[in-house]
Write a protein that holds these residues in place. Structure first.
Motif, PDB file in Angstrom:
ATOM      1  N   ASP A 279       0.806  -1.230   0.000  1.00  0.00           N
ATOM      2  CA  ASP A 279       0.000   0.000   0.000  1.00  0.00           C
ATOM      3  C   ASP A 279       0.835   1.275   0.000  1.00  0.00           C
ATOM      4  OD1 ASP A 279      -2.366  -1.576   0.202  1.00  0.00           O
ATOM      5  OD2 ASP A 279      -1.984  -1.808   2.349  1.00  0.00           O
ATOM      6  N   ALA A 280       2.144   1.169  -0.183  1.00  0.00           N
ATOM      7  CA  ALA A 280       2.994   2.357  -0.148  1.00  0.00           C
ATOM      8  C   ALA A 280       4.187   2.146  -1.073  1.00  0.00           C
ATOM      9  CB  ALA A 280       3.461   2.639   1.284  1.00  0.00           C
ATOM     10  N   PRO A 281       4.853   3.226  -1.482  1.00  0.00           N
ATOM     11  CA  PRO A 281       5.997   3.089  -2.391  1.00  0.00           C
ATOM     12  C   PRO A 281       7.085   2.163  -1.853  1.00  0.00           C
ATOM     13  CG  PRO A 281       5.301   5.375  -2.274  1.00  0.00           C
ATOM     14  CD  PRO A 281       4.528   4.644  -1.220  1.00  0.00           C
ATOM     15  N   VAL A 282       7.627   1.353  -2.743  1.00  0.00           N
ATOM     16  CA  VAL A 282       8.692   0.411  -2.424  1.00  0.00           C
ATOM     17  C   VAL A 282       9.830   0.649  -3.413  1.00  0.00           C
ATOM     18  CG1 VAL A 282       9.320  -2.022  -2.197  1.00  0.00           C
ATOM     19  CG2 VAL A 282       6.985  -1.275  -1.656  1.00  0.00           C
ATOM     20  N   MET A 283      11.064   0.496  -2.962  1.00  0.00           N
ATOM     21  CA  MET A 283      12.188   0.711  -3.864  1.00  0.00           C
ATOM     22  C   MET A 283      12.215  -0.376  -4.924  1.00  0.00           C
ATOM     23  SD  MET A 283      16.178   1.453  -3.058  1.00  0.00           S
ATOM     24  CE  MET A 283      17.324   1.806  -4.395  1.00  0.00           C
ATOM     25  N   SER A 284      12.203   0.056  -6.177  1.00  0.00           N
ATOM     26  CA  SER A 284      12.175  -0.879  -7.308  1.00  0.00           C
ATOM     27  C   SER A 284      13.552  -1.512  -7.524  1.00  0.00           C
ATOM     28  CB  SER A 284      11.758  -0.125  -8.574  1.00  0.00           C
ATOM     29  OG  SER A 284      12.005  -0.889  -9.731  1.00  0.00           O
ATOM     30  N   PRO A 285      13.587  -2.775  -7.945  1.00  0.00           N
ATOM     31  CA  PRO A 285      14.884  -3.393  -8.266  1.00  0.00           C
ATOM     32  C   PRO A 285      15.555  -2.715  -9.456  1.00  0.00           C
ATOM     33  CG  PRO A 285      13.069  -4.794  -8.988  1.00  0.00           C
ATOM     34  CD  PRO A 285      12.466  -3.712  -8.147  1.00  0.00           C
ATOM     35  N   PHE A 286      14.752  -2.106 -10.337  1.00  0.00           N
ATOM     36  CA  PHE A 286      15.319  -1.402 -11.486  1.00  0.00           C
ATOM     37  C   PHE A 286      16.045  -0.131 -11.047  1.00  0.00           C
ATOM     38  CE2 PHE A 286      11.433  -3.571 -13.112  1.00  0.00           C
ATOM     39  CZ  PHE A 286      12.094  -4.550 -13.853  1.00  0.00           C
ATOM     40  N   THR A 287      15.515   0.526 -10.027  1.00  0.00           N
ATOM     41  CA  THR A 287      16.196   1.688  -9.464  1.00  0.00           C
ATOM     42  C   THR A 287      17.519   1.271  -8.854  1.00  0.00           C
ATOM     43  OG1 THR A 287      14.069   2.732  -8.948  1.00  0.00           O
ATOM     44  CG2 THR A 287      16.011   3.600  -7.823  1.00  0.00           C
ATOM     45  N   ALA A 288      17.500   0.183  -8.100  1.00  0.00           N
ATOM     46  CA  ALA A 288      18.722  -0.319  -7.473  1.00  0.00           C
ATOM     47  C   ALA A 288      19.754  -0.713  -8.538  1.00  0.00           C
ATOM     48  CB  ALA A 288      18.401  -1.515  -6.580  1.00  0.00           C
ATOM     49  N   PHE A 289      19.297  -1.346  -9.611  1.00  0.00           N
ATOM     50  CA  PHE A 289      20.216  -1.734 -10.690  1.00  0.00           C
ATOM     51  C   PHE A 289      20.832  -0.507 -11.358  1.00  0.00           C
ATOM     52  CE2 PHE A 289      20.968  -2.682 -15.201  1.00  0.00           C
ATOM     53  CZ  PHE A 289      21.929  -3.677 -15.069  1.00  0.00           C
ATOM     54  N   SER A 290      20.012   0.517 -11.588  1.00  0.00           N
ATOM     55  CA  SER A 290      20.515   1.748 -12.203  1.00  0.00           C
ATOM     56  C   SER A 290      21.605   2.380 -11.340  1.00  0.00           C
ATOM     57  CB  SER A 290      19.366   2.741 -12.397  1.00  0.00           C
ATOM     58  OG  SER A 290      18.410   2.254 -13.316  1.00  0.00           O
ATOM     59  N   LEU A 291      21.352   2.476 -10.050  1.00  0.00           N
ATOM     60  CA  LEU A 291      22.336   3.077  -9.151  1.00  0.00           C
ATOM     61  C   LEU A 291      23.589   2.216  -9.049  1.00  0.00           C
ATOM     62  CD1 LEU A 291      19.959   4.338  -6.322  1.00  0.00           C
ATOM     63  CD2 LEU A 291      21.287   5.753  -7.897  1.00  0.00           C
ATOM     64  N   LEU A 292      23.411   0.895  -9.056  1.00  0.00           N
ATOM     65  CA  LEU A 292      24.567  -0.010  -8.993  1.00  0.00           C
ATOM     66  C   LEU A 292      25.485   0.206 -10.193  1.00  0.00           C
ATOM     67  CD1 LEU A 292      26.084  -2.377  -7.704  1.00  0.00           C
ATOM     68  CD2 LEU A 292      24.569  -3.926  -8.963  1.00  0.00           C
ATOM     69  N   VAL A 293      24.906   0.297 -11.386  1.00  0.00           N
ATOM     70  CA  VAL A 293      25.709   0.512 -12.593  1.00  0.00           C
ATOM     71  C   VAL A 293      26.425   1.856 -12.530  1.00  0.00           C
ATOM     72  CG1 VAL A 293      25.616   0.857 -15.093  1.00  0.00           C
ATOM     73  CG2 VAL A 293      24.280  -0.980 -14.035  1.00  0.00           C
ATOM     74  N   LEU A 294      25.720   2.896 -12.119  1.00  0.00           N
ATOM     75  CA  LEU A 294      26.308   4.240 -12.096  1.00  0.00           C
ATOM     76  C   LEU A 294      27.464   4.344 -11.103  1.00  0.00           C
ATOM     77  CD1 LEU A 294      23.125   6.502 -12.386  1.00  0.00           C
ATOM     78  CD2 LEU A 294      24.800   5.965 -14.148  1.00  0.00           C
ATOM     79  N   VAL A 295      27.315   3.746  -9.920  1.00  0.00           N
ATOM     80  CA  VAL A 295      28.403   3.853  -8.937  1.00  0.00           C
ATOM     81  C   VAL A 295      29.593   2.989  -9.340  1.00  0.00           C
ATOM     82  CG1 VAL A 295      26.867   4.461  -7.035  1.00  0.00           C
ATOM     83  CG2 VAL A 295      27.409   2.064  -7.420  1.00  0.00           C
ATOM     84  N   LEU A 296      29.330   1.853  -9.979  1.00  0.00           N
ATOM     85  CA  LEU A 296      30.441   1.018 -10.447  1.00  0.00           C
ATOM     86  C   LEU A 296      31.226   1.731 -11.549  1.00  0.00           C
ATOM     87  CD1 LEU A 296      28.879  -2.572 -10.504  1.00  0.00           C
ATOM     88  CD2 LEU A 296      30.468  -1.602  -8.827  1.00  0.00           C
ATOM     89  N   VAL A 297      30.526   2.441 -12.417  1.00  0.00           N
ATOM     90  CA  VAL A 297      31.198   3.216 -13.464  1.00  0.00           C
ATOM     91  C   VAL A 297      32.065   4.303 -12.838  1.00  0.00           C
ATOM     92  CG1 VAL A 297      30.818   4.881 -15.326  1.00  0.00           C
ATOM     93  CG2 VAL A 297      29.517   2.757 -15.271  1.00  0.00           C
ATOM     94  N   ARG A 298      31.534   4.983 -11.844  1.00  0.00           N
ATOM     95  CA  ARG A 298      32.301   6.065 -11.199  1.00  0.00           C
ATOM     96  C   ARG A 298      33.515   5.509 -10.466  1.00  0.00           C
ATOM     97  NH1 ARG A 298      28.549  10.105  -8.714  1.00  0.00           N
ATOM     98  NH2 ARG A 298      28.202   8.583  -7.058  1.00  0.00           N
ATOM     99  N   LEU A 299      33.371   4.385  -9.795  1.00  0.00           N
ATOM    100  CA  LEU A 299      34.509   3.771  -9.115  1.00  0.00           C
ATOM    101  C   LEU A 299      35.557   3.315 -10.119  1.00  0.00           C
ATOM    102  CD1 LEU A 299      32.686   1.719  -6.333  1.00  0.00           C
ATOM    103  CD2 LEU A 299      34.183   3.695  -5.995  1.00  0.00           C
ATOM    104  N   ALA A 300      35.099   2.808 -11.257  1.00  0.00           N
ATOM    105  CA  ALA A 300      36.045   2.378 -12.292  1.00  0.00           C
ATOM    106  C   ALA A 300      36.830   3.573 -12.822  1.00  0.00           C
ATOM    107  CB  ALA A 300      35.294   1.688 -13.425  1.00  0.00           C
ATOM    108  N   ARG A 301      36.149   4.681 -13.056  1.00  0.00           N
ATOM    109  CA  ARG A 301      36.828   5.889 -13.521  1.00  0.00           C
ATOM    110  C   ARG A 301      37.795   6.430 -12.474  1.00  0.00           C
ATOM    111  NH1 ARG A 301      33.391  10.260 -14.175  1.00  0.00           N
ATOM    112  NH2 ARG A 301      35.092  11.271 -15.279  1.00  0.00           N
ATOM    113  N   LEU A 302      37.434   6.235 -11.217  1.00  0.00           N
ATOM    114  CA  LEU A 302      38.252   6.759 -10.134  1.00  0.00           C
ATOM    115  C   LEU A 302      39.545   5.985  -9.961  1.00  0.00           C
ATOM    116  CD1 LEU A 302      38.511   8.729  -7.742  1.00  0.00           C
ATOM    117  CD2 LEU A 302      37.201   7.114  -6.367  1.00  0.00           C
ATOM    118  N   TYR A 303      39.495   4.672 -10.132  1.00  0.00           N
ATOM    119  CA  TYR A 303      40.656   3.834  -9.810  1.00  0.00           C
ATOM    120  C   TYR A 303      41.342   3.216 -11.025  1.00  0.00           C
ATOM    121  CZ  TYR A 303      39.584   4.299  -4.890  1.00  0.00           C
ATOM    122  OH  TYR A 303      39.380   4.827  -3.633  1.00  0.00           O
TER     123      TYR A 303
END
Length: 286
Positions: A50-74
């Protein structure tokens, strides 16, 4: 990586900024993976029908973006083409999600009981973050008077600001709640997006905002006032002018949008003035 890129890319971060970015992105990567795994196991975190729940697609999007940033960083040899491909994957996926929710009959996608789609407002925020990440990779010079990266990061904060306003006012419109009440912005999602925004700002020392804040105490006070005008004043306006229990957009929405325009316009003007003075003092400056 071309000669000179090391001066403008994410690898130019100082020790503190590098550690903070790594810590936030590492936390987000693990937390996003946990959210995805929980959905796979059929036990989504903080799930309620009955209330908003975090979507797995949102989590996947954020996972990809942070992995890309970490890759660029190191990884100094991290290929720009792969950077574009992975960020483009998230960008395209979230644009598709917005189109799907807008065009597909609500009863149809609301019937997907086994999965929760990403809300339109969340997808809009992720699209802006993707555009921001692409811009800071391809831009030619940090001295441009058109602060595209500053503009994008400020616009990317708007969905988060509206969702916070939605919780404070109990207004489902600002939470991007759709026909399926599970599709919206949950508190968990707000925390994830907020952390990502912090890392995005910290990991970009070339934002005009950093130079502006470092220039003087007066600048910091001015920006604090602009930031309050952008996010705090709309809540005050809502409390004063909204009727109890009212739903839908109100005066506070336009106050927030006006605050965003004011902040961005002010930074653009400051950048233009700074560039003019620089060119006046150095005729050879580009």
């Amino acid at each position: 990586m071309k000669p000179g890129d090391e001066e403008r890319d994410i690898v130019s971060l100082g020790p503190f900024e590098r550690k903070l970015t790594t810590g936030i992105d590492g936390l987000l990567a693990v937390a996003s993976a946990v959210v995805i795994l929980a959905w796979i196991l059929g036990r989504p975190i903080l799930y309620t029908p009955d209330a908003p729940v975090m979507s797995p697609f949102t989590a996947f999007s954020l996972l990809v973006l942070v992995l890309v940033r970490l890759a660029r960083l190191y990884d100094k040899d991290w290929p720009v083409a792969l950077n574009f491909a992975m960020t483009g994957l998230v960008l395209g996926g979230n644009v598709s999600s917005i189109v799907l929710i807008a065009l597909m009959p609500a009863k149809l996608w609301a019937s997907f009981s086994a999965v929760v789609l990403t809300s339109a407002m969340t997808s809009a925020g992720l699209v802006l973050f993707c555009l921001y990440d692409l811009v800071i990779v391809v831009r030619e010079t940090p001295r441009s008077a058109f602060l595209l990266d500053d503009i994008l990061i400020h616009l990317a904060l708007v969905p988060g600001g509206l969702s916070l306003l939605g919780y404070l006012l109990s207004n489902p419109t600002y939470l991007s709640v759709h026909a399926d009440p599970r599709v919206g912005i949950s508190p968990l999602e707000m925390a994830f997006m907020g952390l990502y925004a912090v890392a995005a700002v910290v990991s970009n020392p070339r934002l005009f905002l950093w130079g502006f804040l470092a220039a003087s105490r007066t600048n910091r006070l001015v920006f604090a006032g602009l930031f309050a005008n952008q996010f705090a004043v709309p809540f005050v306006v809502a409390v004063v002018f909204r009727s109890p229990g009212s739903k839908g957009p109100g005066l506070e929405l336009f106050v927030m949008l006006a605050g965003v325009v004011t902040t961005v316009s002010f930074l653009l003007l400051q950048a233009r003035v700074g560039r003019y003075l620089s060119e006046e003092n150095d005729p050879l400056a580009t």
